[in-house]
Design a protein around this motif. Structure first.
Motif, PDB file in Angstrom:
ATOM      1  N   THR A   1       0.567  -1.079  -0.085  1.00 61.14           N
ATOM      2  CA  THR A   1      -0.152   0.058   0.071  1.00 61.14           C
ATOM      3  C   THR A   1       0.789   1.222  -0.118  1.00 61.14           C
ATOM      4  O   THR A   1       2.081   1.069   0.326  1.00 61.14           O
ATOM      5  CB  THR A   1      -0.934   0.042   1.226  1.00 61.14           C
ATOM      6  N   LYS A   2       0.390   2.244  -0.339  1.00 56.20           N
ATOM      7  CA  LYS A   2       1.012   3.739  -0.331  1.00 56.20           C
ATOM      8  C   LYS A   2       0.346   4.560   0.720  1.00 56.20           C
ATOM      9  O   LYS A   2       0.865   5.463   0.862  1.00 56.20           O
ATOM     10  CB  LYS A   2       0.989   4.554  -1.827  1.00 56.20           C
ATOM     11  N   ARG A   3      -0.893   4.274   1.296  1.00 55.29           N
ATOM     12  CA  ARG A   3      -1.485   5.200   2.057  1.00 55.29           C
ATOM     13  C   ARG A   3      -1.386   4.647   3.786  1.00 55.29           C
ATOM     14  O   ARG A   3      -1.464   3.315   3.986  1.00 55.29           O
ATOM     15  CB  ARG A   3      -2.826   5.273   1.903  1.00 55.29           C
ATOM     16  N   VAL A   4      -1.129   5.503   4.577  1.00 58.42           N
ATOM     17  CA  VAL A   4      -1.034   5.046   5.988  1.00 58.42           C
ATOM     18  C   VAL A   4      -2.383   4.585   6.548  1.00 58.42           C
ATOM     19  O   VAL A   4      -2.448   3.491   7.198  1.00 58.42           O
ATOM     20  CB  VAL A   4      -0.677   6.417   6.642  1.00 58.42           C
ATOM     21  N   GLU A   5      -3.381   4.984   5.876  1.00 60.05           N
ATOM     22  CA  GLU A   5      -4.866   4.238   6.211  1.00 60.05           C
ATOM     23  C   GLU A   5      -5.005   2.916   6.043  1.00 60.05           C
ATOM     24  O   GLU A   5      -5.439   2.017   6.658  1.00 60.05           O
ATOM     25  CB  GLU A   5      -5.920   5.213   5.770  1.00 60.05           C
ATOM     26  N   ARG A   6      -4.240   2.568   4.959  1.00 59.00           N
ATOM     27  CA  ARG A   6      -4.375   1.182   4.245  1.00 59.00           C
ATOM     28  C   ARG A   6      -3.499   0.288   5.302  1.00 59.00           C
ATOM     29  O   ARG A   6      -3.769  -0.704   5.529  1.00 59.00           O
ATOM     30  CB  ARG A   6      -4.144   1.105   2.945  1.00 59.00           C
ATOM     31  N   VAL A   7      -2.301   0.867   5.519  1.00 61.64           N
ATOM     32  CA  VAL A   7      -1.285   0.024   6.351  1.00 61.64           C
ATOM     33  C   VAL A   7      -2.092  -0.176   7.862  1.00 61.64           C
ATOM     34  O   VAL A   7      -2.089  -1.260   8.394  1.00 61.64           O
ATOM     35  CB  VAL A   7      -0.219   0.654   6.711  1.00 61.64           C
ATOM     36  N   GLU A   8      -2.820   0.677   8.292  1.00 61.22           N
ATOM     37  CA  GLU A   8      -3.408   0.593   9.656  1.00 61.22           C
ATOM     38  C   GLU A   8      -4.727  -0.303   9.525  1.00 61.22           C
ATOM     39  O   GLU A   8      -4.990  -1.071  10.262  1.00 61.22           O
ATOM     40  CB  GLU A   8      -4.084   1.965  10.208  1.00 61.22           C
ATOM     41  N   GLU A   9      -5.349  -0.264   8.336  1.00 60.12           N
ATOM     42  CA  GLU A   9      -6.586  -1.199   8.158  1.00 60.12           C
ATOM     43  C   GLU A   9      -6.044  -2.739   7.876  1.00 60.12           C
ATOM     44  O   GLU A   9      -6.659  -3.530   8.488  1.00 60.12           O
ATOM     45  CB  GLU A   9      -7.226  -0.758   6.701  1.00 60.12           C
ATOM     46  N   ASN A  10      -4.998  -2.707   7.500  1.00 57.16           N
ATOM     47  CA  ASN A  10      -4.282  -4.223   7.118  1.00 57.16           C
ATOM     48  C   ASN A  10      -3.696  -4.780   8.281  1.00 57.16           C
ATOM     49  O   ASN A  10      -3.912  -5.899   8.617  1.00 57.16           O
ATOM     50  CB  ASN A  10      -3.164  -4.048   6.076  1.00 57.16           C
ATOM     51  N   THR A  11      -3.057  -3.890   9.134  1.00 59.97           N
ATOM     52  CA  THR A  11      -2.639  -4.284  10.476  1.00 59.97           C
ATOM     53  C   THR A  11      -3.738  -4.715  11.476  1.00 59.97           C
ATOM     54  O   THR A  11      -3.403  -5.548  12.454  1.00 59.97           O
ATOM     55  CB  THR A  11      -1.378  -3.459  11.119  1.00 59.97           C
ATOM     56  N   SER A  12      -4.940  -4.150  11.339  1.00 61.40           N
ATOM     57  CA  SER A  12      -5.927  -4.233  12.134  1.00 61.40           C
ATOM     58  C   SER A  12      -6.679  -5.774  12.036  1.00 61.40           C
ATOM     59  O   SER A  12      -7.279  -6.166  12.858  1.00 61.40           O
ATOM     60  CB  SER A  12      -6.834  -3.178  12.173  1.00 61.40           C
TER      61      SER A  12
END
Length: 59
Positions: free
Chosen positions: A13-24
């Protein structure tokens, strides 16, 4: 993660929001029925890239 300790997703991903979503996602627990349903899906098919995209990858 329901597959065992030796399986880990590698999301890109390129977006912080997606990283947070993926790790959750590690907080989600699937039922046995859901796992059976997912395991019974057919494998993905088709090309990921068209001919022009493949030429770019094969540089």
């Amino acid at each position: 993660m329901a597959q065992g300790d030796d399986i880990a997703p590698i999301p890109g991903t390129k977006r912080v929001e997606r990283v947070e979503e993926n790790t959750s996602a590690d907080g989600i627990e699937l039922s046995a029925e859901q796992i059976v349903k997912l395991d019974s899906l057919p494998p993905a098919s088709g090309d990921s890239y068209n001919e022009a995209g493949m030429r770019l990858l094969e540089r």
